[in-house]
Scaffold this active site. Structure first.
Site, PDB file in Angstrom:
ATOM      1  N   HIS A   1      27.763  -4.731  -9.964  1.00 36.07           N
ATOM      2  CA  HIS A   1      27.893  -4.608 -11.498  1.00 36.07           C
ATOM      3  C   HIS A   1      27.779  -3.711 -12.186  1.00 36.07           C
ATOM      4  O   HIS A   1      28.797  -2.878 -13.110  1.00 36.07           O
ATOM      5  CB  HIS A   1      26.883  -5.768 -11.882  1.00 36.07           C
ATOM      6  CG  HIS A   1      27.376  -5.438 -13.469  1.00 36.07           C
ATOM      7  ND1 HIS A   1      27.768  -5.624 -14.104  1.00 36.07           N
ATOM      8  CD2 HIS A   1      25.854  -5.394 -14.145  1.00 36.07           C
ATOM      9  CE1 HIS A   1      27.868  -5.818 -15.747  1.00 36.07           C
ATOM     10  NE2 HIS A   1      26.549  -5.710 -16.080  1.00 36.07           N
TER      11      HIS A   1
ATOM     12  N   LYS B   1      31.298  -4.070 -26.410  1.00 34.32           N
ATOM     13  CA  LYS B   1      30.800  -5.672 -26.178  1.00 34.32           C
ATOM     14  C   LYS B   1      29.007  -5.820 -25.953  1.00 34.32           C
ATOM     15  O   LYS B   1      28.572  -4.696 -25.430  1.00 34.32           O
ATOM     16  CB  LYS B   1      31.328  -6.326 -24.930  1.00 34.32           C
ATOM     17  CG  LYS B   1      31.084  -7.327 -24.268  1.00 34.32           C
ATOM     18  CD  LYS B   1      31.400  -8.073 -23.429  1.00 34.32           C
ATOM     19  CE  LYS B   1      30.159  -7.668 -21.644  1.00 34.32           C
ATOM     20  NZ  LYS B   1      30.789  -8.652 -20.937  1.00 34.32           N
TER      21      LYS B   1
HETATM   22  C1  R5P Z   1      28.567  -8.328 -17.366  1.00 29.89           C
HETATM   23  O1  R5P Z   1      28.895  -7.330 -18.460  1.00 29.89           O
HETATM   24  C2  R5P Z   1      30.364  -7.574 -16.572  1.00 29.89           C
HETATM   25  O2  R5P Z   1      30.736  -7.187 -16.615  1.00 29.89           O
HETATM   26  C3  R5P Z   1      30.806  -9.032 -17.364  1.00 29.89           C
HETATM   27  O3  R5P Z   1      31.806  -8.471 -18.364  1.00 29.89           O
HETATM   28  C4  R5P Z   1      30.809 -10.096 -17.464  1.00 29.89           C
HETATM   29  O4  R5P Z   1      29.491 -10.706 -15.496  1.00 29.89           O
HETATM   30  C5  R5P Z   1      31.351 -11.416 -17.366  1.00 29.89           C
HETATM   31  O5  R5P Z   1      30.825 -13.007 -17.480  1.00 29.89           O
HETATM   32  P1  R5P Z   1      31.107 -13.867 -18.095  1.00 29.89           P
HETATM   33  O6  R5P Z   1      32.547 -14.338 -17.719  1.00 29.89           O
HETATM   34  O7  R5P Z   1      30.477 -14.801 -18.322  1.00 29.89           O
HETATM   35  O8  R5P Z   1      31.750 -13.357 -19.659  1.00 29.89           O
END
Ligand code: R5P
Length: 327
Positions: A130, A192
């Protein structure tokens, strides 16, 4: 190759079979047993003594069961006098727990790394953590692969003249920039903020997507919430077409259905680092195999060759007549 012994836990035997087929070696049997008190027992059912042992187990759902299975497999291999044990973890689920962002909070990424080493892992082979700094949680050597080559090869089939890669968040922007560079297109990113496990807010989009064919790149899709929030901004900014790419298609609950139901999402592309159940395999979903990359990394680990050199060759595209991204 020096004597190699490959075993799989129950998380993703199909991937393990594919890797073994690429390497031309058998997948050795593992016996798993759950007792009436809910404890698990593992037996590796082939000789490991002085072997180069690889244990393949992504931390897919149910994560806790698969993690304990892997720990027990590591313990079994060590107890069986393996010469070296590599835990092949295509998806390291605990990587998102990487910092103390609230008082008295656990840091699972670090703890699980310690557990793996304590259980007997001499090295780790993983893919698209990640955040890259999670690599540093491990006290044993880590070979950290990414799937940008596989994803780029997929999208290079299209006419990318009007393309742009968009990252939903700034944390993923470096990977998105590398991906955009491979494709020869510009990039943009969302700012985000995660509000809860299932809720995110994107306050703005940095970069130009107007009238462009967007390829969204994320490390993983879980609930699909991040992508759905990004779609709102892409529409506001008048993107011309939208395709989605990620390494880990976790796609929990109704994520696949929700994303596929968005009429302007033309395609969702992920890899097989975790198993993708039949009911999630909707027509808009393309699953790319990372078995060849993992097999090649394992071959190199076994023969003592450089694994990082794997990243220096890019696949070339032969076909000049490419369909439009918006088609
Ligand atoms: C989080 O920062 C990761 O990069 C992904 O964007 C995240 O894990 C996606 O999770 P979800 O599909 O539940 O928004």
């Amino acid at each position: 190759m020096s004597p190699i012994a490959i075993f799989s836990g129950s998380a993703h035997p199909a991937l393990a079979e594919e890797i073994c087929a690429k390497l031309g070696v058998p997948l050795l049997p593992t016996r798993l047993k759950r007792f009436s008190n809910d404890c698990i027992e593992v037996q590796l059912q082939a000789n490991c003594r002085e072997q180069d042992v690889f244990l393949i187990q992504p931390l897919s759902s149910p994560v806790q069961d698969h993690l304990v299975e892997l720990l027990l497999m590591l313990d079994a291999a060590r107890g069986a006098s393996a010469a070296r044990i590599t835990a092949v973890i295509p998806f390291y689920a605990y990587a998102r727990s990487d910092k103390k962002d609230a008082p008295r909070i656990s840091i699972g990424g670090r703890l699980v790394a310690d557990l793996l080493a304590t259980a007997g892992a001499d090295r780790i082979l993983t893919m698209t953590l990640h955040s890259p700094q999670v690599h540093g949680f491990f006290s044993v050597p880590v070979d950290h692969l990414h799937a940008l080559g596989e994803l780029a090869q997929h999208f290079q089939r299209y006419d990318l003249a009007n393309g742009v890669v968009v990252s939903p968040d700034l944390g993923n922007a470096k990977s998105a920039a590398a991906f955009a560079k491979r494709l020869g297109v510009p990039m943009a990113a969302g700012a985000k903020e995660r509000l809860s496990d299932t809720e995110v807010r994107i306050s703005m989009l940095i970069g130009d997507v107007r009238d462009r064919d967007v390829i969204v790149l994320d490390d993983e899709i879980v609930t699909g919430g991040s992508i759905l929030e990004l779609l709102r901004h892409l529409r506001d900014h008048k993107a011309r077409s939208i395709r989605i790419a990620c390494t880990h298609g976790i796609l929990s609950g109704s994520a696949t259905r929700r994303l596929a139901a968005e009429p302007d999402v033309l395609e969702i592309v992920c890899t097989n680092t975790v198993p993708i159940a039949a009911e999630k395999r909707v027509p808009k979903l393309t699953v790319l195999s990372i078995a060849p990359a993992l097999a090649e990394a394992m071959r190199r680990i076994n023969s003592g060759e450089s694994v990082s050199a794997l990243f220096h060759s890019d696949p070339t595209v032969q076909d000049n007549a490419r369909p439009a991204l918006r088609a």
